[in-house]
Write an enzyme that holds these catalytic residues in place. Sequence first.
Site: not given
Ligand SMILES: *Cc1c(COP(=O)(O)O)cnc(C)c1O
Length: 402
Positions: A160, A334
């Site tokens: 991400n 986060c």
């Molecule tokens: C956003 C994200 C998550 C979390 O997903 P949510 O639906 O917000 O709980 C997990 N893994 C990755 C790689 C993400 O980008």
Amino acid sequence: MPERHIYLDYNATTPLRDEVRDAIIEDLTVYGNASSMHEDGRLARARVEEARRAVATLIGAQAGDIIFTSGGSESNNTVFNTMRLIGSAPNGATLASGRTGIITTEIEHPCVLNSAASLKALGFNVTFLPVDEYGKVKMDAYRAALNGSTLFVSVMLANNEIGTIEDVKEIARLAKEAGAWVHTDATQAAGKIPVDVDWLGVDYLTLSAHKIYGPKGIGALYRRKKAPLYPLIHGGHQENGMRAGTYNNTGILGFGKAAELAKNELPEYGRNMAALRDRLLRGLEANVPTIKINGHPKDMLPNTLNVSFPGAEGEAILLSLDMKGIEASTGSACASGSLDPSHVLMAIGMWPELAHGSIRFSLGRNNTEADIDYVIETVPPIISRLRAMSTLGCCNIAASAR
Ligand SMILES: *Cc1c(COP(=O)(O)O)cnc(C)c1O
């Protein structure tokens, strides 16, 4: 108020697509409990099942292999919790019993990192694999960690923060050879690059709707038939007993619509995003001296550009951009709010000072060439101003009072 509003934080979350929003609004009048036998219940259930097929199609899976959850975090926690139960109960599973090895990477999303850490605290033998300077898992370290006592391997498909795409197919092949279960967090990859569970060869795969222009609070877990799974949330018999709680039918329907659109438009999306991303990259390289591009030169998400600006501070860059109507990120949503440098940038071997001066531009469907050109125009003076301040070796007040 700035006259422009340019959102470049699509890896944190995406706006609802108009088609998804319209479908959701229409569905809000469908109030039946999708578990009820009567007509209203059946109507709601039919929509849930149609959405399940759309989500399955996005990743080349069967509808019966999709479990709806509250999002990517819950999907990941569900798999790790399953491994906790298998690994701690001697008779929990046939294939993996007696195995306590867990392998993941240093660059996972916090919901995987912290799930793995919780298993480590329980006595599991957890390995966090290192990555190279481009964010690719070091395969020699993986081979060294993998053995007959490995229960579970979890490696994200695309990161991400820097957008690097991992070689999950090969990672899965080696995991299966060792008799381990294998999972990938495809939350950032789905809808951006082709994702196929059979081609990848994984047992579990995580998805989230709000990263693909769907609603927040809804996600899915793909589980290959025969791969063990235990519910994280106990209760009623929803989702074949794998995830209790009244169906979030409107969220599910929105997810289905978003998945259907993402699947149909994947090639076009990839071309458009890569063109915009490359335009931004070239523009920044031409107009800002000494920048560093993070991530893999080739195996990259088409929409993600993570850039380090040595001598400028990330939060200050973000605030300056925000005042000009440009919304970007210093890393994962986060992680921001914490003063620690990004764990992903640390893992690719970056000095903390440089990591603190790194910005993630994550592009999306609503961005235009004009947006990108505005960014290219806006960034250089911000960086030179911040660099000038930091070379004064003193605080911003002194710099502006000068
Ligand atoms: C956003 C994200 C998550 C979390 O997903 P949510 O639906 O917000 O709980 C997990 N893994 C990755 C790689 C993400 O980008």
